[in-house]
Scaffold this active site. Structure first.
Site, PDB file in Angstrom:
ATOM      1  N   ARG A  10       0.837  -1.216   0.000  1.00 59.75           N
ATOM      2  CA  ARG A  10       0.000   0.000   0.000  1.00 59.75           C
ATOM      3  C   ARG A  10       0.858   1.248   0.000  1.00 59.75           C
ATOM      4  O   ARG A  10       1.908   1.296   0.626  1.00 59.75           O
ATOM      5  CB  ARG A  10      -0.871   0.016   1.267  1.00 59.75           C
ATOM      6  CG  ARG A  10      -2.115  -0.847   1.196  1.00 59.75           C
ATOM      7  CD  ARG A  10      -3.101  -0.354   0.162  1.00 59.75           C
ATOM      8  NE  ARG A  10      -3.544   1.025   0.402  1.00 59.75           N
ATOM      9  CZ  ARG A  10      -4.574   1.343   1.166  1.00 59.75           C
ATOM     10  NH1 ARG A  10      -5.290   0.408   1.759  1.00 59.75           N
ATOM     11  NH2 ARG A  10      -4.907   2.605   1.337  1.00 59.75           N
ATOM     12  N   GLY A  29       0.508   6.034   9.758  1.00 56.64           N
ATOM     13  CA  GLY A  29       1.032   4.780  10.329  1.00 56.64           C
ATOM     14  C   GLY A  29       2.538   4.848  10.541  1.00 56.64           C
ATOM     15  O   GLY A  29       3.221   5.716   9.992  1.00 56.64           O
ATOM     16  N   ASP A 142       7.909  -6.246   2.947  1.00 53.12           N
ATOM     17  CA  ASP A 142       6.942  -7.217   3.432  1.00 53.12           C
ATOM     18  C   ASP A 142       6.498  -8.356   2.518  1.00 53.12           C
ATOM     19  O   ASP A 142       6.861  -8.416   1.350  1.00 53.12           O
ATOM     20  CB  ASP A 142       5.733  -6.474   3.992  1.00 53.12           C
ATOM     21  CG  ASP A 142       5.345  -7.061   5.351  1.00 53.12           C
ATOM     22  OD1 ASP A 142       5.999  -8.022   5.789  1.00 53.12           O
ATOM     23  OD2 ASP A 142       4.383  -6.568   5.964  1.00 53.12           O
ATOM     24  N   ARG A 283      -5.652  -5.567  15.679  1.00 53.81           N
ATOM     25  CA  ARG A 283      -6.519  -5.911  14.556  1.00 53.81           C
ATOM     26  C   ARG A 283      -7.139  -7.255  14.904  1.00 53.81           C
ATOM     27  O   ARG A 283      -6.517  -8.068  15.605  1.00 53.81           O
ATOM     28  CB  ARG A 283      -5.681  -6.114  13.285  1.00 53.81           C
ATOM     29  CG  ARG A 283      -5.447  -4.890  12.475  1.00 53.81           C
ATOM     30  CD  ARG A 283      -4.724  -5.203  11.177  1.00 53.81           C
ATOM     31  NE  ARG A 283      -3.580  -6.064  11.328  1.00 53.81           N
ATOM     32  CZ  ARG A 283      -3.573  -7.361  11.032  1.00 53.81           C
ATOM     33  NH1 ARG A 283      -4.667  -7.959  10.565  1.00 53.81           N
ATOM     34  NH2 ARG A 283      -2.487  -8.074  11.192  1.00 53.81           N
ATOM     35  N   LYS A 288      -3.269 -12.831  16.994  1.00 57.48           N
ATOM     36  CA  LYS A 288      -3.134 -11.877  18.100  1.00 57.48           C
ATOM     37  C   LYS A 288      -3.554 -12.448  19.457  1.00 57.48           C
ATOM     38  O   LYS A 288      -3.419 -11.781  20.482  1.00 57.48           O
ATOM     39  CB  LYS A 288      -3.939 -10.598  17.811  1.00 57.48           C
ATOM     40  CG  LYS A 288      -3.511  -9.881  16.521  1.00 57.48           C
ATOM     41  CD  LYS A 288      -2.173  -9.169  16.669  1.00 57.48           C
ATOM     42  CE  LYS A 288      -1.782  -8.430  15.388  1.00 57.48           C
ATOM     43  NZ  LYS A 288      -0.462  -7.801  15.460  1.00 57.48           N
ATOM     44  N   LEU A 386       3.719  -3.407  17.601  1.00 58.81           N
ATOM     45  CA  LEU A 386       4.013  -2.002  17.883  1.00 58.81           C
ATOM     46  C   LEU A 386       3.135  -1.445  18.988  1.00 58.81           C
ATOM     47  O   LEU A 386       3.510  -0.487  19.667  1.00 58.81           O
ATOM     48  CB  LEU A 386       3.843  -1.167  16.609  1.00 58.81           C
ATOM     49  CG  LEU A 386       4.782  -1.568  15.464  1.00 58.81           C
ATOM     50  CD1 LEU A 386       4.537  -0.692  14.236  1.00 58.81           C
ATOM     51  CD2 LEU A 386       6.250  -1.452  15.884  1.00 58.81           C
ATOM     52  N   VAL A 387       1.965  -2.076  19.197  1.00 58.40           N
ATOM     53  CA  VAL A 387       1.065  -1.602  20.255  1.00 58.40           C
ATOM     54  C   VAL A 387       1.815  -1.594  21.592  1.00 58.40           C
ATOM     55  O   VAL A 387       1.712  -0.645  22.374  1.00 58.40           O
ATOM     56  CB  VAL A 387      -0.198  -2.500  20.310  1.00 58.40           C
ATOM     57  CG1 VAL A 387      -0.975  -2.252  21.587  1.00 58.40           C
ATOM     58  CG2 VAL A 387      -1.074  -2.242  19.086  1.00 58.40           C
ATOM     59  N   GLU A 390       3.963   1.390  21.758  1.00 55.74           N
ATOM     60  CA  GLU A 390       3.183   2.631  21.851  1.00 55.74           C
ATOM     61  C   GLU A 390       2.666   2.848  23.280  1.00 55.74           C
ATOM     62  O   GLU A 390       2.612   3.981  23.769  1.00 55.74           O
ATOM     63  CB  GLU A 390       2.017   2.586  20.855  1.00 55.74           C
ATOM     64  CG  GLU A 390       2.503   2.613  19.408  1.00 55.74           C
ATOM     65  CD  GLU A 390       1.456   2.255  18.374  1.00 55.74           C
ATOM     66  OE1 GLU A 390       1.786   2.176  17.184  1.00 55.74           O
ATOM     67  OE2 GLU A 390       0.282   2.026  18.752  1.00 55.74           O
ATOM     68  N   ASP A 508      44.223 -26.617  -9.230  1.00 53.86           N
ATOM     69  CA  ASP A 508      43.544 -27.472  -8.243  1.00 53.86           C
ATOM     70  C   ASP A 508      42.455 -28.241  -9.006  1.00 53.86           C
ATOM     71  O   ASP A 508      42.074 -27.848 -10.122  1.00 53.86           O
ATOM     72  CB  ASP A 508      42.943 -26.558  -7.160  1.00 53.86           C
ATOM     73  CG  ASP A 508      41.954 -27.287  -6.284  1.00 53.86           C
ATOM     74  OD1 ASP A 508      42.307 -28.364  -5.777  1.00 53.86           O
ATOM     75  OD2 ASP A 508      40.821 -26.776  -6.120  1.00 53.86           O
TER      76      ASP A 508
HETATM   77  C1  GDG Z   1       2.505  -6.007  11.254  1.00 54.99           C
HETATM   78  C2  GDG Z   1       3.019  -7.210  12.054  1.00 54.99           C
HETATM   79  C3  GDG Z   1       4.625  -5.698  13.208  1.00 54.99           C
HETATM   80  C4  GDG Z   1      -4.557  -0.240  16.066  1.00 54.99           C
HETATM   81  N1  GDG Z   1      -5.808   0.108  16.316  1.00 54.99           N
HETATM   82  C5  GDG Z   1      -5.930   1.402  16.001  1.00 54.99           C
HETATM   83  C6  GDG Z   1      -4.710   1.860  15.553  1.00 54.99           C
HETATM   84  N2  GDG Z   1      -3.867   0.816  15.594  1.00 54.99           N
HETATM   85  C7  GDG Z   1      -2.459   0.857  15.176  1.00 54.99           C
HETATM   86  C8  GDG Z   1      -1.547   0.722  16.372  1.00 54.99           C
HETATM   87  C9  GDG Z   1      -0.287   0.161  15.751  1.00 54.99           C
HETATM   88  C10 GDG Z   1      -0.813  -0.620  14.548  1.00 54.99           C
HETATM   89  O1  GDG Z   1      -2.156  -0.241  14.352  1.00 54.99           O
HETATM   90  C11 GDG Z   1      -0.768  -2.125  14.780  1.00 54.99           C
HETATM   91  O2  GDG Z   1       0.553  -2.544  14.650  1.00 54.99           O
HETATM   92  P1  GDG Z   1       1.092  -3.954  15.178  1.00 54.99           P
HETATM   93  O3  GDG Z   1       2.553  -3.955  15.108  1.00 54.99           O
HETATM   94  O4  GDG Z   1       0.620  -4.140  16.576  1.00 54.99           O
HETATM   95  O5  GDG Z   1       0.408  -5.081  14.287  1.00 54.99           O
HETATM   96  P2  GDG Z   1       0.127  -5.408  12.685  1.00 54.99           P
HETATM   97  O6  GDG Z   1      -0.871  -4.486  12.104  1.00 54.99           O
HETATM   98  O7  GDG Z   1      -0.261  -6.839  12.653  1.00 54.99           O
HETATM   99  O8  GDG Z   1       1.524  -5.192  11.910  1.00 54.99           O
HETATM  100  C12 GDG Z   1       3.536  -6.745  13.400  1.00 54.99           C
HETATM  101  C13 GDG Z   1       4.174  -4.602  12.270  1.00 54.99           C
HETATM  102  O9  GDG Z   1       3.672  -5.140  11.053  1.00 54.99           O
HETATM  103  C14 GDG Z   1       5.311  -3.629  11.956  1.00 54.99           C
HETATM  104  O10 GDG Z   1       6.394  -4.269  11.385  1.00 54.99           O
HETATM  105  O11 GDG Z   1       4.910  -5.135  14.455  1.00 54.99           O
HETATM  106  O12 GDG Z   1       4.049  -7.850  14.110  1.00 54.99           O
HETATM  107  O13 GDG Z   1       1.975  -8.178  12.234  1.00 54.99           O
HETATM  108  O14 GDG Z   1       0.548   1.161  15.294  1.00 54.99           O
HETATM  109  O15 GDG Z   1      -1.378   1.958  16.950  1.00 54.99           O
HETATM  110  N3  GDG Z   1      -4.506   3.135  15.170  1.00 54.99           N
HETATM  111  C15 GDG Z   1      -5.548   3.987  15.246  1.00 54.99           C
HETATM  112  N4  GDG Z   1      -6.773   3.580  15.665  1.00 54.99           N
HETATM  113  C16 GDG Z   1      -7.008   2.327  16.036  1.00 54.99           C
HETATM  114  O16 GDG Z   1      -8.133   1.988  16.405  1.00 54.99           O
HETATM  115  N5  GDG Z   1      -5.372   5.266  14.907  1.00 54.99           N
END
Ligand code: GDG
Length: 735
Positions: A10, A29, A142, A283, A288, A386-387, A390, A508
């Site tokens: 994307r 993001g 990715d 998500r 998860k 990343l959660v 954060e 060789d």
């Molecule tokens: C993949 C890999 C790896 C979530 N809900 C809301 C919201 N979020 C944002 C969070 C966070 C992101 O979404 C989720 O990131 P994660 O890392 O937890 O998970 P994946 O989406 O599965 O990402 C993962 C990542 O890639 C990076 O390499 O860490 O393992 O699976 O940033 O904050 N943001 C908003 N509203 C929401 O309701 N604004």
């Protein structure tokens, strides 16, 4: 200036076809933020899908999108609904995603998905190739684009390619399940640097590279036929300042300025001083561990009734891949569990689980992070997560406890969290209890350390470390390529050779004149090699010597009819053409009865290995062993032999998948020099591929043309890539 471009599935923008035409809004993001600082600074473009299927759009609308994207330095890859279904939903999300997260049972092995995946990866690569110039760098992101690096490298080898995998790379035993495993891994190997979140993913990847393609991996470098590339761990960070800054801002707002959600949260805490909030954000995805989390929370309320009416789990679940069967089932399971817990423990004034099935604006997200006493992050498998980072960044008062699954990549950076196995409900329940009882002082101690670490290695640092890695591998590649025989060097060498009146040629055998075989006896010379040698021998100015580690009988059987001299067993024996074998130096072999049983023991314990006995040496061969076990045992063997070697004046030689023990002081260098003694040559040429040939490269006079086969470090003056390149060079010399 050379540019840095980005490719991901994307684009970092969202596009809406509104009443005023196409509206483009930059995304916020983590990846978008981290990368934006880079590709804009280096004048690059970001290539990716716009997010809108192209078959619903008119030609003018497609043009309008392309035009709008120019301002954002973005280039769209337009995809139809069918392509999105097959490549993205299909191959990426119904094959790679489940497999790489160890959910092999969810894979849909639809061959159409694979065909579409190749086709769409080609589309991305072609789009990139339209803008790439030699010297540029491109960073591919990715699992949706695993084939893109190879596709780009094949067309534009002068471009430096980085690849980062955001999800786990599974163990070989899981990866091998895929029918297309080799193609995928070859696709990735088109990159010069491959990045993973953790070292575990990196070593799984190396294991697959070794086992599927047989390439040698030393430290974090992969040696391919004609290239050397690198893989490394780069744990992705977040935009720390943005989260901590926003959290500070939110904490300073007056009641009127606060959002409705924030006011509700504060009202909840006012209800009783004992009230606590546990947070969960993901998500909706089976990786998860959302049901596990709910079961753990339920058990917590069951086992620790004193916390009922006081502790609430606030669960934000962002809808994702809602059309896929597994996700629908998961949604029902989560709905049911939430209902069950609320029904079982809830009351008029108490709802144990607050459940939001939607996404919330960024400000609300921060309010959740900063209001929650505990973060409960329990994925059953997660590349990073990343959660978790954060939450840490948003804790401005440095309180709060992190409960973290050991299956998330982020756990490697969060030793101060309470770490749980997500499949152990009781452990989750206990962890919640421990977190809620943790004294504030201890919370602060842990949080401080976490914050120091997570703030230092943020998303900008991550991106710059990755780019540094790319520079490093470029430098390594330059060094390795520096001695390569290019066409013009070849012309010079051939000229020098032709001018000489008496030439000594040392060749060789294995790995130089013929390729490696699992069975060493299967490496007899083919017709082409016989012809090449005859051509060289026919020229009276040439004295050709085959200098090998092999035994006398084999080489004599294979090359006895040629007009060549033979030096065998790394320099123990010499047979001048037309004469008998003679020993170059006096050697004893009374050490063999001591060393043989040690090697036999290794053969017994390592399937596929065997001993070759030569007159003055013993060789342990492990080419046919399972590769990782072979390497491990080879290291063990070297360890075990160390004392014997020094006490008995022996020498240990490490060849290509062989360990050879022989009497000390004898080597190809010494043998070649003995051979040259009292003879006059005005050109000396020596070609060899392994460690044992390095003696020769070092000992021969500086004027000698020494050539190493392969890209490794060498004392030789030149390098060629392969047996084929040796043969082509010899052909030119013989013409
Ligand atoms: C993949 C890999 C790896 C979530 N809900 C809301 C919201 N979020 C944002 C969070 C966070 C992101 O979404 C989720 O990131 P994660 O890392 O937890 O998970 P994946 O989406 O599965 O990402 C993962 C990542 O890639 C990076 O390499 O860490 O393992 O699976 O940033 O904050 N943001 C908003 N509203 C929401 O309701 N604004």
């Amino acid at each position: 200036m050379s540019k840095i471009h980005i490719v991901s599935n994307r684009l970092p923008v969202s596009i809406e076809n509104g009443p005023q035409g196409m509206q483009v809004t930059p995304s916020v993001g983590g990846l978008a933020t981290g990368m934006r600082s880079i590709y804009k600074e280096y004048g690059g473009q970001w290539i990716g899908w716009s997010g809108i299927a192209s078959d619903g759009l008119s030609e003018q609308e497609v043009e309008a999108i392309d035009e709008k994207l120019v301002d954002e330095n973005c280039v769209a890859v337009h995809l139809s609904n069918e392509e999105i279904n097959l490549y993205y939903e299909g191959f990426s999300n119904n094959i790679i995603w489940p497999l790489f997260h160890y959910f092999a049972q969810f894979i849909d092995y639809n061959p159409d998905y694979w065909e579409a995946y190749i086709k769409v990866n080609r589309k991305f690569a072609d789009k990139a190739l339209e803008i790439l110039e030699d010297g540029d760098t491109i960073w591919v992101h990715d699992y949706q684009l695993l084939l893109v690096p190879e596709m780009i490298k094949a067309e534009k080898p002068g471009v430096t390619i980085g690849f980062f995998l955001h999800i786990p790379f599974p163990s070989f035993e899981v990866f091998r399940i895929l029918p297309w495993r080799k193609e995928l891994i070859k696709g990735m190997l088109g990159a010069d640097l491959i990045g993973f979140h953790t070292y575990d993913y990196e070593r799984h990847f190396f294991s697959s590279v070794r086992r599927l393609l047989g390439y040698e991996v030393s430290f974090n470098q992969i040696h391919m036929e004609d290239r050397i590339i690198m893989a490394d761990a780069f744990p992705m960070g977040i935009d720390y300042a943005k989260f901590s800054g926003k959290a500070k801002e939110v904490s300073q707002k007056s009641l009127q300025e606060k959002s409705e959600l924030h006011r509700e949260l504060e009202k909840y805490f006012l209800g009783s001083p004992d009230r606590k909030l546990i947070l969960s954000i993901d998500r909706l995805d089976y990786t998860k561990g959302i049901p596990n989390r709910l079961r753990g929370f339920e058990l917590f309320l069951e086992r620790f009734p004193q916390f009922r009416n006081k502790v609430t789990l606030i669960m934000l679940v962002v809808p994702s891949r809602a059309a896929v069967e597994q996700y629908k089932l998961l949604k029902s399971e989560v709905d049911e569990l939430v209902g069950k817990i609320n029904g079982r423990f809830g009351g008029i004034n108490y709802t144990p689980v607050w459940y939001f099935y939607r996404s919330l604006p960024f400000d609300n997200l921060i309010e959740l992070y900063s209001s929650s006493d505990v973060a409960l992050v329990t994925p059953v498998r997660d590349g990073m997560n990343l959660v978790a980072k954060e939450y840490i960044a948003s804790r401005v008062n440095q309180t709060g406890v992190m409960i973290l699954s050991e299956m998330a990549g982020v756990v490697k950076e969060m030793g101060e969290a309470i770490i749980i196995n997500p499949n152990n409900d009781a452990e989750i329940a206990e962890a919640i209890y421990q977190a809620l009882n943790m004294p504030l002082e201890e919370q602060r101690e842990r949080m401080k350390l976490l914050q120091q670490r997570i703030s230092r290695y943020d998303v900008f640092k991550w991106a710059s470390e990755f780019l540094k890695g790319l520079k490093k591998i470029e430098a390594i590649q330059q060094k390795f390529l520096a001695k390569r025989i290019t066409n013009s060097v070849k012309k010079d060498l051939v000229g020098q050779f032709k001018k000489a009146k008496r030439r000594a040629i040392f060749l060789d055998y294995d790995g130089t004149l013929v390729g490696f075989h699992n069975d060493p006896q299967a490496a007899s010379p083919d017709q082409e090699l016989h012809k090449l040698l005859v051509k060289l021998e026919e020229d009276k100015k040439n004295t050709v010597t085959i200098i090998s580690g092999r035994d006398r009988d084999t080489l004599e059987r294979w090359l006895g009819d040629h007009h060549v001299n033979l030096i065998v067993e790394h320099g123990v024996w010499l047979k001048n053409y037309g004469s008998e074998w003679q020993m170059i130096d006096n050697i004893n072999s009374n050490w063999k009865p001591i060393i043989r049983p040690i090697l036999e023991n290794f053969v017994d314990r390592t399937p596929g290995t065997f001993i070759e006995e030569k007159n003055y040496s013993l060789v342990w061969h492990y080419r046919k062993a399972e590769p990782e076990q072979g390497e491990l045992r080879a290291n063990d063997l070297k360890d075990e032999l160390r004392d014997w070697i020094s006490n008995h004046n022996l020498e240990l030689m490490e060849g290509n998948k062989v360990i050879e023990v022989k009497a000390g002081g004898i080597n190809k260098g010494m043998a070649a020099m003995r051979f040259l003694k009292d003879q006059q040559f005005d050109c000396i040429l020596a070609i060899g591929d392994d460690w044992t040939d390095e003696y020769m490269f070092r000992e021969l006079p500086e004027s000698a043309i020494t050539i190493k086969v392969g890209l490794k470090n060498t004392a030789a003056a030149y390098k060629v890539e392969s047996v084929n390149s040796v043969r082509s060079l010899l052909k030119s010399l013989g013409e």
